[in-house]
Design a protein around this motif. Structure first.
Motif, PDB file in Angstrom:
ATOM      1  N   PRO A  65       0.798  -1.237   0.000  1.00 59.87           N
ATOM      2  CA  PRO A  65       0.000   0.000   0.000  1.00 59.87           C
ATOM      3  C   PRO A  65       0.823   1.277   0.000  1.00 59.87           C
ATOM      4  CG  PRO A  65      -0.070  -1.067   2.156  1.00 59.87           C
ATOM      5  CD  PRO A  65       0.588  -2.032   1.232  1.00 59.87           C
ATOM      6  N   GLU A  66       2.101   1.185   0.381  1.00 56.88           N
ATOM      7  CA  GLU A  66       2.942   2.386   0.398  1.00 56.88           C
ATOM      8  C   GLU A  66       3.394   2.774  -1.004  1.00 56.88           C
ATOM      9  OE1 GLU A  66       6.920   4.177   2.671  1.00 56.88           O
ATOM     10  OE2 GLU A  66       6.367   2.065   2.896  1.00 56.88           O
ATOM     11  N   ILE A  67       3.431   1.797  -1.917  1.00 58.04           N
ATOM     12  CA  ILE A  67       3.909   2.025  -3.276  1.00 58.04           C
ATOM     13  C   ILE A  67       2.757   2.501  -4.150  1.00 58.04           C
ATOM     14  CG2 ILE A  67       4.827   0.885  -5.335  1.00 58.04           C
ATOM     15  CD1 ILE A  67       6.309  -1.014  -3.392  1.00 58.04           C
ATOM     16  N   ASN A  68       2.973   3.602  -4.884  1.00 52.36           N
ATOM     17  CA  ASN A  68       1.906   4.102  -5.770  1.00 52.36           C
ATOM     18  C   ASN A  68       2.318   4.182  -7.231  1.00 52.36           C
ATOM     19  OD1 ASN A  68       3.510   6.424  -5.788  1.00 52.36           O
ATOM     20  ND2 ASN A  68       2.171   7.573  -4.401  1.00 52.36           N
ATOM     21  N   ALA A  69       3.492   3.643  -7.575  1.00 55.42           N
ATOM     22  CA  ALA A  69       3.911   3.559  -8.974  1.00 55.42           C
ATOM     23  C   ALA A  69       4.951   2.449  -9.107  1.00 55.42           C
ATOM     24  CB  ALA A  69       4.480   4.874  -9.471  1.00 55.42           C
ATOM     25  N   ILE A  70       4.951   1.783 -10.267  1.00 56.61           N
ATOM     26  CA  ILE A  70       5.819   0.631 -10.484  1.00 56.61           C
ATOM     27  C   ILE A  70       6.732   0.867 -11.681  1.00 56.61           C
ATOM     28  CG2 ILE A  70       5.903  -1.862 -10.897  1.00 56.61           C
ATOM     29  CD1 ILE A  70       4.442  -1.220  -8.334  1.00 56.61           C
ATOM     30  N   TYR A  71       8.010   0.563 -11.491  1.00 52.45           N
ATOM     31  CA  TYR A  71       8.994   0.543 -12.588  1.00 52.45           C
ATOM     32  C   TYR A  71       9.344  -0.909 -12.862  1.00 52.45           C
ATOM     33  CZ  TYR A  71      13.725   0.986 -14.678  1.00 52.45           C
ATOM     34  OH  TYR A  71      14.843   0.865 -15.478  1.00 52.45           O
ATOM     35  N   ILE A  72       9.106  -1.360 -14.094  1.00 53.86           N
ATOM     36  CA  ILE A  72       9.359  -2.750 -14.464  1.00 53.86           C
ATOM     37  C   ILE A  72      10.625  -2.817 -15.299  1.00 53.86           C
ATOM     38  CG2 ILE A  72       8.468  -4.765 -15.702  1.00 53.86           C
ATOM     39  CD1 ILE A  72       5.648  -3.727 -14.992  1.00 53.86           C
ATOM     40  N   ALA A  73      11.652  -3.472 -14.744  1.00 63.80           N
ATOM     41  CA  ALA A  73      12.970  -3.533 -15.392  1.00 63.80           C
ATOM     42  C   ALA A  73      13.443  -4.976 -15.543  1.00 63.80           C
ATOM     43  CB  ALA A  73      13.979  -2.721 -14.596  1.00 63.80           C
ATOM     44  N   THR A  74      12.501  -5.892 -15.674  1.00 62.71           N
ATOM     45  CA  THR A  74      12.825  -7.292 -15.929  1.00 62.71           C
ATOM     46  C   THR A  74      13.169  -7.486 -17.405  1.00 62.71           C
ATOM     47  OG1 THR A  74      10.554  -7.862 -16.528  1.00 62.71           O
ATOM     48  CG2 THR A  74      11.142  -7.975 -14.183  1.00 62.71           C
ATOM     49  N   PRO A  75      13.639  -8.669 -17.799  1.00 58.86           N
ATOM     50  CA  PRO A  75      13.702  -8.974 -19.230  1.00 58.86           C
ATOM     51  C   PRO A  75      12.310  -8.880 -19.853  1.00 58.86           C
ATOM     52  CG  PRO A  75      15.060 -10.517 -18.008  1.00 58.86           C
ATOM     53  CD  PRO A  75      14.298  -9.718 -16.988  1.00 58.86           C
ATOM     54  N   GLY A  90      -4.186  -0.613  -9.903  1.00 57.94           N
ATOM     55  CA  GLY A  90      -4.320   0.841  -9.868  1.00 57.94           C
ATOM     56  C   GLY A  90      -3.009   1.586  -9.761  1.00 57.94           C
ATOM     57  N   LYS A  91      -1.892   0.904 -10.059  1.00 57.38           N
ATOM     58  CA  LYS A  91      -0.573   1.538  -9.957  1.00 57.38           C
ATOM     59  C   LYS A  91      -0.068   1.919 -11.349  1.00 57.38           C
ATOM     60  CE  LYS A  91      -0.553   0.248  -5.565  1.00 57.38           C
ATOM     61  NZ  LYS A  91       0.406  -0.619  -4.861  1.00 57.38           N
ATOM     62  N   PRO A  92       0.217   3.182 -11.611  1.00 56.38           N
ATOM     63  CA  PRO A  92       0.797   3.564 -12.903  1.00 56.38           C
ATOM     64  C   PRO A  92       2.142   2.884 -13.116  1.00 56.38           C
ATOM     65  CG  PRO A  92       0.870   5.397 -11.355  1.00 56.38           C
ATOM     66  CD  PRO A  92       0.047   4.339 -10.712  1.00 56.38           C
ATOM     67  N   VAL A  93       2.470   2.630 -14.383  1.00 56.77           N
ATOM     68  CA  VAL A  93       3.637   1.806 -14.713  1.00 56.77           C
ATOM     69  C   VAL A  93       4.578   2.535 -15.658  1.00 56.77           C
ATOM     70  CG1 VAL A  93       4.398  -0.316 -15.858  1.00 56.77           C
ATOM     71  CG2 VAL A  93       2.382  -0.358 -14.367  1.00 56.77           C
ATOM     72  N   TYR A  94       5.853   2.455 -15.340  1.00 58.21           N
ATOM     73  CA  TYR A  94       6.955   2.854 -16.216  1.00 58.21           C
ATOM     74  C   TYR A  94       7.700   1.572 -16.543  1.00 58.21           C
ATOM     75  CZ  TYR A  94      11.460   5.150 -17.447  1.00 58.21           C
ATOM     76  OH  TYR A  94      12.611   5.572 -18.067  1.00 58.21           O
ATOM     77  N   VAL A  95       7.670   1.146 -17.813  1.00 60.51           N
ATOM     78  CA  VAL A  95       8.218  -0.159 -18.184  1.00 60.51           C
ATOM     79  C   VAL A  95       9.375   0.003 -19.163  1.00 60.51           C
ATOM     80  CG1 VAL A  95       6.498  -0.497 -20.020  1.00 60.51           C
ATOM     81  CG2 VAL A  95       7.649  -2.483 -19.045  1.00 60.51           C
ATOM     82  N   GLU A  96      10.402  -0.817 -18.963  1.00 58.90           N
ATOM     83  CA  GLU A  96      11.599  -0.748 -19.794  1.00 58.90           C
ATOM     84  C   GLU A  96      11.308  -1.102 -21.250  1.00 58.90           C
ATOM     85  OE1 GLU A  96      14.603   0.195 -20.078  1.00 58.90           O
ATOM     86  OE2 GLU A  96      14.826   1.020 -18.067  1.00 58.90           O
ATOM     87  N   LYS A  97      12.223  -0.674 -22.099  1.00 57.34           N
ATOM     88  CA  LYS A  97      12.164  -1.051 -23.515  1.00 57.34           C
ATOM     89  C   LYS A  97      12.934  -2.346 -23.700  1.00 57.34           C
ATOM     90  CE  LYS A  97      16.408  -0.642 -24.076  1.00 57.34           C
ATOM     91  NZ  LYS A  97      17.187  -1.811 -24.528  1.00 57.34           N
ATOM     92  N   PRO A  98      12.652  -3.154 -24.731  1.00 55.01           N
ATOM     93  CA  PRO A  98      11.454  -3.009 -25.558  1.00 55.01           C
ATOM     94  C   PRO A  98      10.204  -3.216 -24.713  1.00 55.01           C
ATOM     95  CG  PRO A  98      12.469  -5.145 -25.944  1.00 55.01           C
ATOM     96  CD  PRO A  98      13.417  -4.375 -25.080  1.00 55.01           C
ATOM     97  N   MET A  99       9.115  -2.613 -25.140  1.00 57.96           N
ATOM     98  CA  MET A  99       7.889  -2.632 -24.344  1.00 57.96           C
ATOM     99  C   MET A  99       7.452  -4.047 -23.988  1.00 57.96           C
ATOM    100  SD  MET A  99       4.316  -0.795 -25.372  1.00 57.96           S
ATOM    101  CE  MET A  99       2.826  -0.962 -24.368  1.00 57.96           C
ATOM    102  N   ALA A 100       7.642  -4.997 -24.903  1.00 58.88           N
ATOM    103  CA  ALA A 100       7.235  -6.383 -24.682  1.00 58.88           C
ATOM    104  C   ALA A 100       7.966  -7.282 -25.666  1.00 58.88           C
ATOM    105  CB  ALA A 100       5.727  -6.518 -24.839  1.00 58.88           C
TER     106      ALA A 100
END
Length: 324
Positions: A65-75, A90-100
Motif C-alpha cells: 500500500p505504500e507504493i503508488n507507482a511501479i517501474y518494471i525492469a525485468t527482461p 491501480g498503480k501507474p507503470v513505467y516499463v523498460e524497452k522493448p515494451m514487450a
C-alpha cells in the motif's frame, strides 16, 4: 498524489546506475521497495542503495500500500504480465524497452491501461536527453532543409562495450528477449525515428543468423516510409570485426545532413560543407531526465513522454524487420 513512491520489479544490472539511483534524486519521488526473484540479491541491492524494503515476489510489491507507482525492469518476457497486474492494482507503470516480446503483447498492455484507466509510460529515455532534444529542434527549425531520408549502421563485434551483459546472457534468448541483440539496441534507434518523424506508413525487412550459433538472428536490415515522406534504411550486424565497428545515424536533408551516434555524445551538423559540432556532457544516470518527466506525468503536471501508442509503432517495425 503528492509524491511518487516507487517500487522496482527486476532490480538487475540495468537499474544499478542507469535508472535506480535516479528515483531518489528527483523532486517528489522516492524509491520505497525493490523486487528480484533471488531474495538475497534483492536484499543486497536494497542495502547498497538505501532502499527500505525488498521482496522476492512481484505480487507482494505490487500490492504494497505504500507504493503508488511501479517501474518494471525485468527482461521483456515478464513485461506484459507484470504491467497488467500493476495496472489492475491501480498503480501507474513505467516499463523498460522493448515494451514487450512483440507488438501483440504491447497492444494488450495498452488495452489494459485503457481498461483500468491507469497511466502507462515506456522507457524510451533518449527522448528526454539534451542531445536528442537538440536534434529534434534542428529538424523542426529545418536546419538541413526538408528531410529526404535517414540511414543507420549499427555494426558491432561479438564482444562489444555497447552491448549490455548479464549473468545468463538472456539477451541472446528470443524466448526471453524477443530476439537477439537487435531487440536490445534497436528499440532506442527506431523510437528515435518515431520521435523525430512520427508514424511510419509502411515498413519491411529481413533477418538471419549468419554466424550460425545460438537461436538469435545476428543480422537485420529494415526500411520504413514515414507519413511525412521520410525514408529510413537500417542495418544491424553483430558479428563484424572490431575494426569495422560502427554506430552511425545520418539524417539527410535538402540543404545538408545531421550525423550522430545513438550511443555517443556528439552531433555534427553539415550545411554546404561547413561543419558545426554539438558536444554533450555525459549523464550519470542516463534515465534520470526521463524519470523526471514520468514522475511529473504521473503527478498530473506533464504529458506522457512516451506513450504505449508511440512505443507500439517501433515494436511493429521490429516485428516486421525480424519476421515475427
Amino acid at each position: 498524489m503528492g509524491e511518487i513512491k516507487w517500487g522496482i520489479i527486476g532490480c538487475g544490472d540495468v537499474t544499478e546506475v542507469k535508472s535506480g539511483p535516479a528515483f531518489n534524486k528527483i523532486e517528489n519521488s522516492s524509491l520505497v521497495a525493490v523486487m528480484r526473484r533471488d531474495r538475497l540479491k534483492a536484499q543486497d541491492y536494497a542495502v547498497r542503495h538505501g532502499v527500505p524494503k525488498w521482496y522476492d515476489n512481484a505480487d507482494l510489491l505490487i500490492n504494497d500500500p505504500e507504493i503508488n507507482a511501479i517501474y518494471i525492469a525485468t527482461p521483456p518476457l515478464q513485461h506484459e504480465d507484470y504491467t497488467i497486474k500493476a495496472l489492475a492494482a491501480g498503480k501507474p507503470v513505467y516499463v523498460e524497452k522493448p515494451m514487450a516480446l512483440n507488438a501483440a503483447a504491447a497492444i494488450r498492455m495498452k488495452a489494459a491501461s485503457e481498461e483500468y484507466g491507469v497511466k502507462l509510460c515506456i522507457a524510451h529515455y533518449r527522448r528526454a536527453q539534451p542531445m536528442f532534444i537538440k536534434i529534434k529542434d534542428l529538424l523542426h527549425e529545418k536546419a538541413i532543409g526538408d528531410v529526404r531520408f535517414a540511414q543507420l549502421q549499427m555494426l558491432q563485434p561479438i564482444a562489444s562495450d555497447v552491448i549490455a551483459t548479464s549473468e545468463t546472457s538472456w539477451r541472446l534468448n528470443p524466448a526471453i528477449s524477443g530476439g537477439g541483440l537487435f531487440h536490445d539496441l534497436a528499440p532506442h534507434q527506431l523510437d528515435l525515428m518515431v520521435y523525430f518523424f512520427g508514424k511510419p506508413e509502411s515498413f519491411s525487412g529481413l533477418s538471419l543468423n549468419q554466424r550460425g550459433t545460438g537461436n538469435a538472428d545476428d543480422m537485420v536490415v529494415g526500411q520504413a516510409l514515414f507519413n511525412n515522406g521520410v525514408v529510413f534504411n537500417g542495418t544491424w550486424c553483430f558479428t563484424v570485426s572490431p575494426s569495422n565497428k560502427t554506430d552511425l545515424f545520418e539524417i539527410i536533408g535538402s540543404k545538408g545532413r545531421i550525423n550522430f551516434q545513438v550511443f555517443g555524445n556528439k552531433v555534427t551538423l553539415e550545411i554546404e560543407g561547413i561543419l558545426k559540432e554539438f558536444v554533450f556532457d555525459p549523464i550519470e544516470h542516463v534515465e534520470q531526465p526521463m524519470i523526471e518527466k514520468v514522475t511529473n506525468y504521473f503527478l498530473g503536471g506533464d504529458e506522457n513522454p512516451c506513450s504505449a501508442e508511440e512505443a507500439i509503432l517501433s515494436m511493429k517495425m521490429m516485428d516486421s524487420f525480424t519476421n515475427i
